[in-house]
Design an enzyme around this catalytic site. Structure first.
Site, mmCIF file in Angstrom:
data_model
loop_
_atom_site.group_PDB
_atom_site.id
_atom_site.type_symbol
_atom_site.label_atom_id
_atom_site.label_comp_id
_atom_site.label_asym_id
_atom_site.label_seq_id
_atom_site.Cartn_x
_atom_site.Cartn_y
_atom_site.Cartn_z
ATOM 1 N N ASP A 165 64.637 -82.571 -13.850
ATOM 2 C CA ASP A 165 65.543 -81.723 -13.068
ATOM 3 C C ASP A 165 66.803 -81.520 -13.907
ATOM 4 O OD1 ASP A 165 67.468 -80.665 -11.397
ATOM 5 O OD2 ASP A 165 66.941 -81.935 -9.685
ATOM 6 N N ILE A 166 67.037 -80.295 -14.379
ATOM 7 C CA ILE A 166 68.167 -80.087 -15.296
ATOM 8 C C ILE A 166 69.520 -80.287 -14.621
ATOM 9 C CG2 ILE A 166 66.950 -78.607 -16.950
ATOM 10 C CD1 ILE A 166 68.468 -76.203 -15.589
ATOM 11 N N ASN A 212 67.205 -70.405 -18.839
ATOM 12 C CA ASN A 212 66.482 -69.496 -17.938
ATOM 13 C C ASN A 212 66.341 -70.049 -16.530
ATOM 14 O OD1 ASN A 212 64.240 -67.435 -17.176
ATOM 15 N ND2 ASN A 212 63.250 -69.434 -16.996
ATOM 16 N N TYR A 264 74.657 -66.277 -5.042
ATOM 17 C CA TYR A 264 73.767 -66.108 -6.194
ATOM 18 C C TYR A 264 74.421 -65.162 -7.197
ATOM 19 C CZ TYR A 264 69.875 -64.208 -8.929
ATOM 20 O OH TYR A 264 69.075 -63.789 -9.960
ATOM 21 N N ALA A 269 77.470 -64.501 -7.568
ATOM 22 C CA ALA A 269 78.660 -65.141 -8.161
ATOM 23 C C ALA A 269 78.264 -66.112 -9.275
ATOM 24 C CB ALA A 269 79.456 -65.866 -7.079
ATOM 25 N N LYS A 301 75.671 -65.828 -11.231
ATOM 26 C CA LYS A 301 75.236 -65.061 -12.398
ATOM 27 C C LYS A 301 76.433 -64.368 -13.055
ATOM 28 C CE LYS A 301 70.854 -66.066 -12.241
ATOM 29 N NZ LYS A 301 70.262 -66.959 -13.260
HETATM 30 N N1 LIG Z 1 62.521 -62.671 -10.760
HETATM 31 C C1 LIG Z 1 63.578 -61.943 -10.546
HETATM 32 O O1 LIG Z 1 63.513 -60.986 -9.794
HETATM 33 C C2 LIG Z 1 64.881 -62.264 -11.241
HETATM 34 C C3 LIG Z 1 65.870 -61.299 -11.242
HETATM 35 C C4 LIG Z 1 67.075 -61.583 -11.870
HETATM 36 C C5 LIG Z 1 67.281 -62.803 -12.488
HETATM 37 N N2 LIG Z 1 66.292 -63.741 -12.462
HETATM 38 C C6 LIG Z 1 66.557 -65.023 -13.104
HETATM 39 O O2 LIG Z 1 65.509 -65.305 -14.014
HETATM 40 C C7 LIG Z 1 65.434 -66.703 -14.199
HETATM 41 C C8 LIG Z 1 63.966 -67.130 -14.107
HETATM 42 O O3 LIG Z 1 63.520 -66.942 -12.790
HETATM 43 P P1 LIG Z 1 62.080 -66.373 -12.409
HETATM 44 O O4 LIG Z 1 62.281 -65.061 -11.822
HETATM 45 O O5 LIG Z 1 61.138 -66.528 -13.529
HETATM 46 O O6 LIG Z 1 61.726 -67.329 -11.169
HETATM 47 P P2 LIG Z 1 60.833 -68.636 -11.026
HETATM 48 O O7 LIG Z 1 59.403 -68.280 -11.263
HETATM 49 O O8 LIG Z 1 61.229 -69.210 -9.712
HETATM 50 O O9 LIG Z 1 61.327 -69.544 -12.229
HETATM 51 C C9 LIG Z 1 62.411 -70.427 -12.158
HETATM 52 C C10 LIG Z 1 62.036 -71.671 -12.940
HETATM 53 O O10 LIG Z 1 63.142 -72.567 -12.954
HETATM 54 C C11 LIG Z 1 62.667 -73.874 -12.761
HETATM 55 N N3 LIG Z 1 63.687 -74.681 -12.110
HETATM 56 C C12 LIG Z 1 64.250 -74.455 -10.896
HETATM 57 N N4 LIG Z 1 65.114 -75.435 -10.603
HETATM 58 C C13 LIG Z 1 65.076 -76.310 -11.649
HETATM 59 C C14 LIG Z 1 65.730 -77.526 -11.923
HETATM 60 N N5 LIG Z 1 66.604 -78.073 -11.064
HETATM 61 N N6 LIG Z 1 65.453 -78.166 -13.083
HETATM 62 C C15 LIG Z 1 64.566 -77.636 -13.963
HETATM 63 N N7 LIG Z 1 63.931 -76.481 -13.763
HETATM 64 C C16 LIG Z 1 64.175 -75.824 -12.610
HETATM 65 C C17 LIG Z 1 61.430 -73.734 -11.869
HETATM 66 O O11 LIG Z 1 60.477 -74.754 -12.102
HETATM 67 P P3 LIG Z 1 60.388 -76.066 -11.176
HETATM 68 O O12 LIG Z 1 60.395 -75.594 -9.757
HETATM 69 O O13 LIG Z 1 59.108 -76.701 -11.609
HETATM 70 O O14 LIG Z 1 61.580 -76.878 -11.541
HETATM 71 C C18 LIG Z 1 60.867 -72.394 -12.302
HETATM 72 O O15 LIG Z 1 59.829 -72.553 -13.267
HETATM 73 C C19 LIG Z 1 66.332 -67.334 -13.141
HETATM 74 O O16 LIG Z 1 67.552 -67.720 -13.721
HETATM 75 C C20 LIG Z 1 66.543 -66.198 -12.167
HETATM 76 O O17 LIG Z 1 67.759 -66.320 -11.460
HETATM 77 C C21 LIG Z 1 65.092 -63.497 -11.845
#
Ligand SMILES: NC(=O)c1ccc[n+]([C@@H]2O[C@H](COP(=O)([O-])OP(=O)(O)OC[C@H]3O[C@@H](n4cnc5c(N)ncnc54)[C@H](OP(=O)(O)O)[C@@H]3O)[C@@H](O)[C@H]2O)c1
Length: 253
Positions: free
Chosen positions: A63-64, A90, A154, A156, A158
């Protein structure tokens, strides 16, 4: 130029959130381009599914947000490969939280994951990035620079990450470290489910998002990952402090 032709052979890349979505796509893309990748996340099984897809990917389940995690993550990469060239911040979470329902705990949790953890990872990686003239890529969102009703905290977090990107770019330029960000729009991933939204609401949100996006659809993780690689590429050596929005034109509205 194909990504496979770029300068990632034997580079060491740390990617948080590598067990799903954008992080998994980025881990695979860096590995295919020849990098040694340390994929980080909490779920071992999700990370294993990523690592199974390429021998260049090793994983660390942690957990980061935990106090000791940033140093342990960086140390794991250094122990294995002797340094760090690229940190991809990420991992992150979104949260539907109208102001009337905001709580101190949820706000703090969101900032701890989306702002504090990337900061402490960057701090831990700093001595190594100085040695390699490395780079940091932060993953923001269209809503890091556009308002987002019901997702204000959220947005805020980002927005903070984008300002950290620009400030670190100036602060670390004398060390030859570049700092950039990719700001994705709505992209297929586990993000909405991970935010606790029920399936029918996830479907509604996805449909509404696709209808609003000028290019008419949500993005695929690979379409974001490719820009993470391009920003990290040593060939982009004169690019720093930039936030690149990859969102099918959503931010233009
Ligand atoms: N998808 C979108 O629409 C979108 C749009 C804009 C920005 N983003 C950004 O893109 C980034 C990646 O998100 P994603 O869309 O690929 O969603 P995602 O599939 O939910 O990926 C997020 C990853 O972060 C990991 N994570 C969450 N909490 C963590 C913690 N405490 N410690 C370590 N790892 C953790 C999760 O793995 P575990 O649960 O196994 O820890 C998961 O693999 C995020 O920063 C998100 O805010 C996404």
């Amino acid at each position: 130029m194909a990504i496979e032709d770029t300068g990632f052979v034997d580079r060491v890349v740390i990617i948080t959130g590598a067990g799903s979505g954008i992080g998994r796509a980025a881990a695979l893309a860096f590995a295919r381009a020849g990098a040694h990748v340390l994929g980080v996340g909490r779920r071992q099984d999700a990370l294993d599914s990523t690592a199974e897809q390429h021998p260049g990917i090793a994983v660390l389940a942690t957990d980061i947000s935990a106090a000791e995690a940033p140093d342990a993550v960086v140390q794991a990469a250094v122990d294995r490969w002797g340094g760090v060239d690229v940190l991809v911040n990420n991992a992150g979470a979104t949260a539907m939280m109208p102001l009337a329902e905001a709580t101190e705990n949820r706000i703090n949790d969101l900032f701890r994951l989306n702002v504090t953890a990337p900061s402490l990872l960057a701090r831990a990686a700093l001595p190594h990035l100085r040695r390699t003239n490395g780079s940091i890529i932060n993953v923001s969102s269209t809503f890091g620079h556009r308002p987002a009703p019901h997702f204000s905290h959220y947005a805020a977090t980002k927005s903070a990450l984008e300002q950290l990107t620009r400030s670190w770019a100036l602060e670390l330029a004398p060390d030859g470290i570049r700092v950039n960000a990719v700001a994705p729009g709505p992209t297929e991933s586990e993000a909405l489910t991970a935010a606790g939204l029920p399936t029918d609401l996830v479907d509604q949100v996805k449909k509404a998002e696709a209808e609003r996006i000028p290019l008419g659809r949500r993005g695929e993780p690979e379409e974001v990952a490719t820009w993470i690689l391009r920003l990290a590429d040593p060939a982009a050596g004169w690019l720093t402090g930039q936030v690149l929005t990859v969102d099918g034109g959503l931010e233009l509205l």
